[in-house]
Structure formats: structure tokens, C-alpha cells
Enzyme design. Structure first.
Site, short mmCIF file in Angstrom:
data_model
loop_
_atom_site.label_atom_id
_atom_site.label_comp_id
_atom_site.label_asym_id
_atom_site.label_seq_id
_atom_site.Cartn_x
_atom_site.Cartn_y
_atom_site.Cartn_z
N ASP A 13 -3.94 -4.10 -2.76
CA ASP A 13 -2.87 -3.99 -3.76
C ASP A 13 -3.39 -3.78 -5.17
O ASP A 13 -2.76 -4.21 -6.15
CB ASP A 13 -1.95 -5.24 -3.72
CG ASP A 13 -1.34 -5.44 -2.35
OD1 ASP A 13 -0.97 -4.43 -1.73
OD2 ASP A 13 -1.22 -6.59 -1.91
N HIS A 41 1.56 1.03 -0.22
CA HIS A 41 1.03 1.76 -1.37
C HIS A 41 2.23 2.29 -2.16
O HIS A 41 2.93 3.18 -1.71
CB HIS A 41 0.14 2.93 -0.91
CG HIS A 41 -1.11 2.47 -0.21
ND1 HIS A 41 -2.03 3.34 0.32
CD2 HIS A 41 -1.60 1.24 0.03
CE1 HIS A 41 -3.03 2.65 0.86
NE2 HIS A 41 -2.78 1.38 0.71
N THR A 130 0.67 -9.62 8.84
CA THR A 130 1.95 -8.99 8.50
C THR A 130 2.75 -8.69 9.78
O THR A 130 3.82 -8.11 9.73
CB THR A 130 1.74 -7.66 7.74
OG1 THR A 130 0.86 -6.85 8.52
CG2 THR A 130 1.15 -7.89 6.37
N THR A 302 6.14 -6.69 2.79
CA THR A 302 6.73 -7.93 3.28
C THR A 302 7.61 -8.64 2.25
O THR A 302 8.37 -9.54 2.62
CB THR A 302 5.60 -8.91 3.66
OG1 THR A 302 4.77 -9.08 2.48
CG2 THR A 302 4.73 -8.38 4.78
N ARG A 304 6.48 -10.69 0.27
CA ARG A 304 5.86 -12.01 0.05
C ARG A 304 5.32 -12.11 -1.38
O ARG A 304 4.71 -11.17 -1.86
CB ARG A 304 4.66 -12.21 0.99
CG ARG A 304 5.03 -12.41 2.43
CD ARG A 304 3.81 -12.80 3.27
NE ARG A 304 2.87 -11.72 3.47
CZ ARG A 304 1.82 -11.78 4.30
NH1 ARG A 304 1.58 -12.89 4.97
NH2 ARG A 304 1.01 -10.76 4.44
N PRO A 305 5.53 -13.27 -2.05
CA PRO A 305 4.92 -13.44 -3.38
C PRO A 305 3.40 -13.40 -3.23
O PRO A 305 2.85 -14.03 -2.33
CB PRO A 305 5.37 -14.83 -3.83
CG PRO A 305 6.21 -15.39 -2.75
CD PRO A 305 6.27 -14.45 -1.61
N ASP A 334 -1.66 -3.23 -18.76
CA ASP A 334 -0.45 -3.54 -19.53
C ASP A 334 0.14 -4.90 -19.19
O ASP A 334 0.77 -5.54 -20.03
CB ASP A 334 0.61 -2.44 -19.30
CG ASP A 334 0.91 -2.26 -17.82
OD1 ASP A 334 -0.02 -1.94 -17.06
OD2 ASP A 334 2.08 -2.47 -17.41
N GLY A 415 0.58 1.58 -16.70
CA GLY A 415 1.95 1.61 -16.22
C GLY A 415 1.95 2.16 -14.81
O GLY A 415 0.98 2.79 -14.38
P1 GDP Z 1 -2.07 -0.45 -3.26
O1 GDP Z 1 -1.71 -1.15 -2.00
O2 GDP Z 1 -3.50 -0.61 -3.64
O3 GDP Z 1 -1.65 1.00 -3.26
O4 GDP Z 1 -1.24 -1.16 -4.43
P2 GDP Z 1 0.32 -1.59 -4.38
O5 GDP Z 1 1.13 -0.37 -4.51
O6 GDP Z 1 0.60 -2.49 -3.23
O7 GDP Z 1 0.42 -2.53 -5.66
C1 GDP Z 1 0.29 -2.05 -6.95
C2 GDP Z 1 1.62 -2.27 -7.69
O8 GDP Z 1 1.41 -2.14 -9.08
C3 GDP Z 1 2.67 -1.24 -7.36
O9 GDP Z 1 3.93 -1.85 -7.42
C4 GDP Z 1 2.53 -0.19 -8.45
O10 GDP Z 1 3.73 0.50 -8.73
C5 GDP Z 1 2.15 -1.06 -9.62
N1 GDP Z 1 1.22 -0.45 -10.59
C6 GDP Z 1 0.16 0.35 -10.35
N2 GDP Z 1 -0.50 0.61 -11.48
C7 GDP Z 1 0.15 -0.06 -12.47
C8 GDP Z 1 -0.09 -0.23 -13.88
O11 GDP Z 1 -1.03 0.27 -14.46
N3 GDP Z 1 0.80 -1.02 -14.55
C9 GDP Z 1 1.86 -1.61 -13.96
N4 GDP Z 1 2.65 -2.37 -14.69
N5 GDP Z 1 2.10 -1.48 -12.63
C10 GDP Z 1 1.25 -0.72 -11.90
MG MG Z 2 -0.38 -2.54 -1.32
#
Ligand code: GDP
Ligand code: MG
Length: 426
Positions: A13, A41, A130, A302, A304-305, A334, A415
Site C-alpha cells: 500500500d 492498487h 484477506t 477489505t 480494514r483500518p 502531503d 497527492g
Molecule cells: P498500492 O497497493 O501500493 O498500489 O497502494 P494503495 O493504492 O493500496 O494505497 C495508496 C493510497 O494512497 C491510495 O488510496 C492512493 O490513492 C493514495 N495515494 C497515493 N499517492 C498519494 C499521495 O501522494 N498523496 C495522497 N494524499 N494520497 C496518495
Molecule cells: Mg494496496
């Protein structure tokens, strides 16, 4: 562009999907090489907001070929559902832009069932699965009790093989867990149904990738989870059941001979961990709640927190090394903007001694974090597009992390949207 792997440095994540979506601009092919539908993702771009599970994060770019490699847990039911969901939002998924390896093993309904039954049996000692069937799937694959995607079209032979596997699996479901056995008719219908839907996508992707590679096309390899969930080098047994490392990418993709030019390691500006297992830098109470809210840290699959903590230099340094990382993408900087001072886990205390090196998994239980603090910047940085646009304190933080892990931070994400990125030159 050469070939590049985008991998998670920590517990998963980190924002891999977001980075793959951005970087595919420069690549011709994106391959998922391990893991399964338990991935989440999240990608936000001009097409909308998506939580991808099995589909590679390159599906939004026209002209990019997306491949599910032989190393992936190919779950036809969930993949089909995901294809339908993504199509409903206007994204085209056809055999032109998606190919499934004929050598990918098929995740069967009984894998999900067994996963659930085993977590129930473990009760308060559960692994935090999961329940997508990933662990039973990979153990069956290594026991040679799965069928390959390429076997789906020839139903006569397929059913003969599946009958033997189903008999074996029913013995275990009934005998070990007292569960209801699967009827062969039910399994045949499931295989025929999803087999028919997905047959057009199943191909010899090794040849496809080899041809792409020899004709000078660039390939991006997309990992699921992160270093600390790698089956061999992670926090075993709180790992996943496959290799999340970049070194596995050529094998799980079907081109073991390919040369990897770059490995982009994705690191979050703080730490998160979903599920069970040791998490040395974990925060608690209000401090944790505030960070979880600021980063919206809830599982994409999920809900989940997620457990949260400061960036963990010990674990990150280990992840950077094990991944053979050539550059870092630091995401979610950020999110730290609200903090007066930014905590950093710089060392562990293990057996009463300060430790810089990531310890053997069983040593993690008694380990404590050593926290130091950096000044916060307390302003909105989400509009920054150049390193110089960041306040001094944010630049100091980035440079401190960079020095501590001895790896160039090339990308800084401020972001979730595709364009919220700073690209640095060395
Ligand atoms: P992955 O499993 O590695 O692809 O990551 P996830 O998608 O599960 O978790 C990353 C979360 O952070 C997602 O909800 C993205 O939309 C969010 N996200 C990614 N990069 C940034 C960032 O630079 N800033 C913020 N605020 N959110 C981000
Ligand atoms: Mg993820």
C-alpha cells in the site's frame, strides 16, 4: 526506456498502482508478476477512481499491453468481475490490451473456502488473511495440484485432471475442516463458464514478451505488496505466499532471461501495515487515529483500518537493498503537512541493544523503535510540482530519508491524482 520494476519497499500500500499509472506513459507493456486478487492498487486519473485487484495498473493507457504473468494467482471469477467493473466506467479491456499467461495457475473456489476455514480454525492466532485463497492457492501450485490457464480450452482433458484434484481437495475439506465437499458438476460449470469468458485473453505471454523485448519495446513489471511480505525475506509467517521482490519479476512474468534496467522502490512518507504481524514502529491512540484519517488509511480491498506509524528507516533500508532499488518514489508526503514535528523511526532496540539492521522475524516481537523528530512544515504542499516549490522543512525531510536509506528519491508524490508529482533529476 529499458525495463523497470515498480515494487513496494515496505508492507504494501505504498502507492505502487499510482506510480505504475503515471510511469506507463513511457512503457509499452505492463506485467503483474505475482500475487492475486487480494491486491488493492488505487489509481485516480482522468478516467475516474479505480481500485484494481488483479488487472495491471497500465489498463488506462491506450496502446499499452497489460499482461498477467505465470506467477500470478489467476482467479477467473474475480478477474471477470473486475473487467466488468472497469468496463462499466468506460475503460476498454479486450484481448488487444490484456493477455493472461497460459502458464498461470487457476485459483479455484475451494482456495477461497479453505482460506476462510483455516482463518476460522486459527481464531485469535490468525494470519490476517484477506480470504482470497492466496495461501492455499500457492501451496497447491507447489504441490502440483492446480490447473493452468492454458488447460481451460480443452475441456475433456481439463475435467479429467480437475476430477482428481477435486477428489483430493474434498478429502481435506471434509476430513480436516468438516466442510461440505464440492460437487464435480458445480466445479465443471464454474470452469466452463469463466473459461469461455476468459479464453480469448489466454496466450503464450512468454513469447509475446520475448517478441516485445527483442523489438525494443520497454516493459514495466508491477509488484503486489512489499518487501516485508515476501515469502522468503519478509516477516514470515506474516508474509504473503509469493515473492514480492524485483528479482522474481522476470520469472513470474515469463521471461527469466530479461535484463532489468531500473527498479523503482515505492516508499510512503510514513508507515502502514494491514493485518497481523510485528510492526515495530506502530503508533497508537490519538496520534495514530489522526495519521490514519489524514492519509485515509483503509484497505482498498477489505476496508480494514490500516495500522500506522512513522517512516521506518530500518525496514526501509532493508527493503531498498533487497529490492535492488535504483531510485525511490516517496509517496503521500502531503499527508504529513498537519504535523508540528515529524516522527522518524531511526533504529530499533533489540535485546537491549541499538540495531540498524532489520532483524530476523522472531526478534521483531520484542523490538522497540527509537524515534527522532524533524520539524514539520505546516502548510499545503499538494500544488508543488518542483522540488524547489516545497518548503525547506519538507525538503530537509526528503533529503534526510534519502541519506538514511542511501538511495536517490526521484519521485515525490504530493497527492493521489496522476499529476500530483515532483520529478527530480540527480
Ligand atoms: P498500492 O497497493 O501500493 O498500489 O497502494 P494503495 O493504492 O493500496 O494505497 C495508496 C493510497 O494512497 C491510495 O488510496 C492512493 O490513492 C493514495 N495515494 C497515493 N499517492 C498519494 C499521495 O501522494 N498523496 C495522497 N494524499 N494520497 C496518495
Ligand atoms: Mg494496496
Amino acid at each position: 526506456m529499458g525495463n523497470c520494476a515498480v515494487v513496494g519497499i515496505n508492507w504494501g500500500d505504498e502507492g505502487k498502482g499510482r506510480m505504475v499509472d503515471l510511469l506507463t506513459e513511457s512503457y509499452d507493456v505492463v506485467v503483474r508478476y505475482q500475487g492475486g486478487g487480494n491486491a488493492g492498487h488505487t489509481v485516480i486519473n482522468g478516467r475516474g477512481k479505480f481500485a484494481l485487484h488483479l488487472l495491471p495498473s497500465g489498463v488506462f493507457r491506450e496502446g499499452v499491453l497489460n499482461v498477467l504473468g505465470n506467477g500470478v494467482a489467476f482467479d477467473p471469477e474475480n478477474l471477470w468481475r473486475e473487467i466488468e467493473d472497469v468496463r462499466a466506467k468506460g475503460v476498454s479491456i479486450t484481448p488487444e490490451n490484456l493477455a493472461i499467461s497460459d502458464r498461470a495457475s487457476v485459483l479455484m473456489p475451494w482456495h477461497r473456502k479453505q482460506d476462510e476455514l483455516e482463518e476460522m480454525r486459527l481464531a485469535d492466532k490468525k494470519y490476517g488473511s484477506t480470504k482470497q485463497g492466496i495461501a492455499p492457492f500457492y501451496s497447491d501450485k507447489y504441490q502440483k495440484k492446480t490447473v493452468l490457464a492454458g488447460e481451460l480450452p480443452d475441456e475433456e482433458k481439463l475435467f479429467e485432471r480437475v476430477k482428481d484434484i477435486a477428489d483430493w481437495k474434498n478429502l481435506m475439506l471434509e476430513g480436516v475442516y468438516g466442510a461440505k465437499p464440492y460437487s464435480f458438476e458445480e466445479i465443471k460449470t464454474w470452469l466452463s463458464d469463466f473459461g469461455a469468458k476468459l479464453k480469448p485473453f489466454i496466450r503464450d505471454t512468454s513469447s509475446l514478451l520475448e517478441d516485445a523485448s527483442t523489438s525494443g519495446k520497454s516493459i514495466l513489471f508491477e509488484a503486489q505488496l512489499g518487501t516485508l511480505r515476501d515469502i522468503d525475506f519478509g516477516i514470515y509467517p506474516y508474509t504473503t505466499s509469493s515473492n514480492t521482490l524485483a528479482a522474481y519479476a522476470p520469472i513470474g512474468s515469463g521471461i527469466p532471461f530479461v535484463h532489468m534496467d531500473e527498479v523503482i522502490g515505492v516508499v510512503k512518507a510514513y508507515s502502514t501495515c494491514v493485518g497481523e504481524g510485528p510492526f515495530v514502529c506502530e503508533m497508537s491512540g490519538e496520534e495514530a487515529d489522526r495519521l490514519r484519517e489524514a492519509g485515509a488509511e483503509y484497505g482498498a480491498k477489505t476496508g480494514r483500518p490500516r495500522r500506522v506509524g512513522p517512516i521506518d528507516i530500518v525496514a526501509t533500508r532493508y527493503g531498498v537493498k533487497m529490492q535492488g532499488t535504483t531510485a525511490i518514489a516517496l509517496t503521500k508526503l502531503d499527508v504529513l503537512s498537519y504535523m508540528d514535528r515529524i516522527p522518524v523511526c531511526v533504529k530499533y532496540i533489540v535485546d537491549g541493544k541499538e540495531e540498524d539492521k532489520f532483524p530476523f522475524p522472531t526478534k521483531l516481537d520484542g523490538a522497540d523503535p527509537v524515534i527522532s523528530y524533524m520539524p514539520g512544515w505546516k502548510c499545503d504542499i499538494s500544488k508543488a510540482r518542483r522540488f524547489e516549490d516545497l518548503p525547506q522543512e519538507a525538503r530537509d525531510y526528503v533529503e534526510f530519508v534519502e541519506r538514511s536509506i542511501s538511495c536517490f528519491i526521484k519521485y515525490i508524490s504530493v497527492g493521489a491524482e496522476r499529476e500530483s508529482i515532483i520529478v527530480r533529476e540527480k
